[in-house]
Design a protein around this motif. Structure first.
Motif, short mmCIF file in Angstrom:
data_model
loop_
_atom_site.label_atom_id
_atom_site.label_comp_id
_atom_site.label_asym_id
_atom_site.label_seq_id
_atom_site.Cartn_x
_atom_site.Cartn_y
_atom_site.Cartn_z
N LEU A 1 -9.98 12.18 6.82
CA LEU A 1 -10.23 11.82 8.22
C LEU A 1 -9.06 12.26 9.11
CD1 LEU A 1 -11.86 8.27 7.90
CD2 LEU A 1 -12.98 10.48 8.12
N GLU A 2 -7.84 12.13 8.61
CA GLU A 2 -6.67 12.58 9.39
C GLU A 2 -6.79 14.07 9.71
OE1 GLU A 2 -3.45 9.48 7.37
OE2 GLU A 2 -3.53 11.53 6.67
N ARG A 3 -7.32 14.83 8.78
CA ARG A 3 -7.40 16.29 8.99
C ARG A 3 -8.55 16.69 9.92
NH1 ARG A 3 -6.67 17.30 2.64
NH2 ARG A 3 -4.39 17.32 2.55
N ASP B 1 -9.82 9.61 1.18
CA ASP B 1 -10.69 9.49 2.35
C ASP B 1 -9.86 9.47 3.64
OD1 ASP B 1 -12.82 9.48 0.67
OD2 ASP B 1 -13.27 7.34 0.86
N MET B 2 -8.75 8.79 3.58
CA MET B 2 -7.88 8.68 4.75
C MET B 2 -7.33 10.06 5.14
SD MET B 2 -6.91 6.28 6.65
CE MET B 2 -5.75 6.17 7.98
N VAL B 3 -6.87 10.79 4.14
CA VAL B 3 -6.32 12.12 4.38
C VAL B 3 -7.40 13.03 4.99
CG1 VAL B 3 -5.61 14.18 3.09
CG2 VAL B 3 -4.50 11.99 2.64
N GLY C 1 3.67 3.94 9.94
CA GLY C 1 4.66 4.99 9.72
C GLY C 1 4.05 6.15 8.96
N GLY C 2 3.39 5.84 7.85
CA GLY C 2 2.82 6.89 7.00
C GLY C 2 1.73 7.69 7.71
N VAL C 3 0.87 6.99 8.45
CA VAL C 3 -0.26 7.69 9.07
C VAL C 3 0.23 8.63 10.18
CG1 VAL C 3 -2.44 7.40 10.32
CG2 VAL C 3 -1.90 5.86 8.42
N LEU D 1 -9.43 2.33 3.53
CA LEU D 1 -10.00 3.47 2.79
C LEU D 1 -9.10 3.89 1.63
CD1 LEU D 1 -10.94 5.56 5.93
CD2 LEU D 1 -12.57 4.48 4.36
N SER D 2 -9.69 4.68 0.74
CA SER D 2 -8.88 5.30 -0.32
C SER D 2 -7.95 6.33 0.32
CB SER D 2 -9.79 6.01 -1.33
OG SER D 2 -10.28 7.20 -0.74
N TYR D 3 -6.94 6.71 -0.40
CA TYR D 3 -5.98 7.68 0.13
C TYR D 3 -6.69 9.00 0.46
CZ TYR D 3 -2.03 10.84 0.39
OH TYR D 3 -1.13 11.78 0.81
N VAL E 1 8.72 12.11 0.23
CA VAL E 1 7.90 12.23 -1.00
C VAL E 1 6.40 12.19 -0.69
CG1 VAL E 1 9.68 11.26 -2.52
CG2 VAL E 1 7.98 9.73 -1.53
N MET E 2 6.04 11.55 0.43
CA MET E 2 4.61 11.46 0.80
C MET E 2 4.00 12.85 1.01
SD MET E 2 3.71 8.19 1.27
CE MET E 2 2.78 7.61 2.68
N ASP E 3 4.85 13.80 1.45
CA ASP E 3 4.34 15.15 1.72
C ASP E 3 3.75 15.78 0.47
OD1 ASP E 3 5.28 14.84 4.25
OD2 ASP E 3 6.99 16.19 4.05
N ARG F 1 0.79 -1.24 0.00
CA ARG F 1 0.00 0.00 0.00
C ARG F 1 0.82 1.29 0.00
NH1 ARG F 1 -4.74 0.32 4.27
NH2 ARG F 1 -3.08 0.06 5.78
N PRO F 2 1.74 1.49 0.96
CA PRO F 2 2.42 2.79 0.96
C PRO F 2 3.30 3.00 -0.28
CG PRO F 2 3.33 1.31 2.64
CD PRO F 2 2.13 0.64 2.09
N GLN F 3 3.67 1.89 -0.93
CA GLN F 3 4.52 2.04 -2.14
C GLN F 3 3.72 2.49 -3.35
OE1 GLN F 3 6.05 -1.92 -1.76
NE2 GLN F 3 7.85 -1.22 -0.64
N1 UDP Z 1 -3.83 4.56 4.06
C1 UDP Z 1 -4.92 4.53 3.20
N2 UDP Z 1 -6.04 3.87 3.60
C2 UDP Z 1 -6.12 3.23 4.81
C3 UDP Z 1 -4.99 3.27 5.66
C4 UDP Z 1 -3.85 3.93 5.27
O1 UDP Z 1 -4.88 5.11 2.11
O2 UDP Z 1 -7.17 2.65 5.10
C5 UDP Z 1 -2.62 5.29 3.64
C6 UDP Z 1 -2.14 6.33 4.62
O3 UDP Z 1 -2.83 7.55 4.42
C7 UDP Z 1 -0.66 6.41 4.30
C8 UDP Z 1 -0.32 4.98 3.90
O4 UDP Z 1 -1.55 4.35 3.57
O5 UDP Z 1 -0.44 7.25 3.18
C9 UDP Z 1 0.34 4.26 5.04
O6 UDP Z 1 0.40 2.90 4.74
P1 UDP Z 1 0.42 1.77 5.84
O7 UDP Z 1 -0.13 2.27 7.12
O8 UDP Z 1 -0.23 0.58 5.24
O9 UDP Z 1 1.97 1.41 5.94
P2 UDP Z 1 3.22 2.06 6.67
O10 UDP Z 1 3.29 3.51 6.34
O11 UDP Z 1 3.09 1.78 8.14
O12 UDP Z 1 4.36 1.28 6.10
#
Ligand code: UDP
Ligand code: UD1
Length: 353
Positions: free
Chosen positions: A264-266, A260-262, A276-278, A256-258, A168-170, A10-12
């Motif tokens: 909710l984070e906000r 939607d996740m963003v 790590g990413g969240v 969730l989709s990216y 790069v995620m920023d 996912r994060p990749q």
């Molecule tokens: N993410 C997402 N949907 C979710 C959960 C996470 O799009 O339901 C996104 C999140 O916003 C972040 C990334 O997935 O950009 C983080 O991935 P994950 O938590 O799977 O892995 P990690 O970062 O811990 O390696």
């Protein structure tokens, strides 16, 4: 310049969504998806919703033990890299797909560029820590998201090829608008709520830790949205913990989709996560962030007072949420880490061409 990029979790997909489009302005990119993640909500959703180009090779490796999964990736990558013979192999982060890509390439003497290099938890029990350390020691170019990452590499004697570019995620996060629909769908408009994610092996695979975390989430002073990673869902069933999520306080949803996740984070009052990413994104939003682990690779977030480590014990999580006053400090947009990486790859190519 020809680049093979290797993704699979996912994060990749999310990182490739920002790197691949710019990379393709400079290079011929061949994209390989290992298939480490294959559920629609962990992979296809990002191909469809973000600008991730379709892969040229889909290895469909799927789930297995770490050794078998990594081994299957190596077997599949070897002939492809031999055939494509790129100038660089680009790998992201710290998954088994990262290590397999770095190892397969370096055995063929193809230079490896590691995006998100230098992060350390100093906990070798984490599979990700093994993947990071080994990948960094194989890489020719090490693109670090933080100063601490650069220092970590220096401690291990790695200084050559190290570039501090930022995360790069920023870039994607800063350019993703809210999707207010998700708040409507979850009936959360103008209602305080928390957001949580849990998927780390060291938590999900220990029934006591997983139970404590679920209990702590259910007892928070807000309703909690919990997009459930398939690994966590499976462990809840395996350890018969279903009763702990069958409470009206927990809104269990599919991953969730990216966007939607963003969103909710906000909008959340608090984010509780072992991702790590969240944790990075929640702090970027200025949302108080409780890290469900004993250590983090993103130590700057703790030092700046935006996040706190609260482990996986019920009382510690509860006390942290009740008593820790975290600093809400939305971070300003970064300079361009993606351009920094792509231009550095081009310079490296030019100097050897
Ligand atoms: N993410 C997402 N949907 C979710 C959960 C996470 O799009 O339901 C996104 C999140 O916003 C972040 C990334 O997935 O950009 C983080 O991935 P994950 O938590 O799977 O892995 P990690 O970062 O811990 O390696
Ligand atoms: C992996 C990474 C982790 C990263 C996470 C991102 C490693 C060692 N771990 O963890 O660093 O933070 O991805 O989300 O690479 N499963 C499914 N469907 C899928 C994928 C997995 O049901 O599409 C289930 C399988 O039962 C599998 C388990 O989840 O055994 C774990 O999957 P795996 O890819 O091995 O690790 P993650 O926990 O996803």
């Amino acid at each position: 310049m020809k680049v093979v990029s290797i993704i699979g979790a996912r994060p990749q997909y999310i990182k490739a969504a920002v790197v691949s489009p710019l990379l393709r302005q400079y290079a011929k990119e061949v994209l390989i998806d290992t298939g480490q993640h294959y559920d629609e909500k962990l992979s296809k959703i990002f191909y469809d919703g973000l600008a991730v180009p379709r892969p040229d090779y889909d290895l469909r490796v799927g789930s297995a033990t770490h050794g078998i999964q990594t081994g299957k990736m190596l077997m599949a990558l070897d002939p492809i890299l031999e055939k494509e013979r790129p100038d660089w192999v680009v790998v992201y982060g710290d998954t088994n797909s990262t290590l397999a890509g770095a190892l397969a390439a370096s055995k063929l003497h193809i230079p490896v560029a590691h995006i998100e290099a230098g992060l350390r938890s100093f906990n070798r029990a984490m599979p990700e820590e093994i993947n990071r350390v080994l990948t960094d020691h194989l890489a020719t170019k090490l693109y670090c998201p933080t100063k601490q990452a650069v220092n970590n590499l220096a401690q291990e004697g790695i200084t050559e090829g190290v570039v501090l570019c930022g995360d790069v995620m920023d870039v994607l996060w800063d350019n993703t608008p809210d999707n207010p629909e998700i708040l409507v769908q979850l009936r959360l408009q103008s209602k305080p709520f928390a957001l949580a994610t849990v998927h780390r092996q060291e938590t999900t695979d220990d029934p006591d830790k997983l139970r404590d975390v679920l209990k702590a989430l259910a007892d928070l002073p807000w309703p909690v949205v919990l997009p459930l990673h398939p690994r966590t869902r499976q462990r809840i069933e395996q350890f018969h913990l279903q009763a702990f999520i069958a409470t009206s306080q927990l809104h269990i949803v599919e991953p969730l989709s990216y966007q939607d996740m963003v969103t909710l984070e906000r909008h959340a009052q608090a984010v509780l996560t072992d991702s790590g990413g969240v944790q990075r994104e929640a702090c970027r939003a200025g949302t108080p962030t409780y890290i469900l682990r004993d250590e983090t690779e993103w130590t700057e977030l703790i030092e700046s007072g935006q996040a706190v480590l609260c482990g996986t014990h019920y009382e510690r999580i509860r006390d942290a949420v009740q008593h820790q006053r975290l600093r809400s400090r939305p971070t300003s947009p970064s300079s361009d880490p993606v351009r920094c990486i792509v231009e550095d790859l081009q310079r490296g190519y030019d100097s050897h061409a």
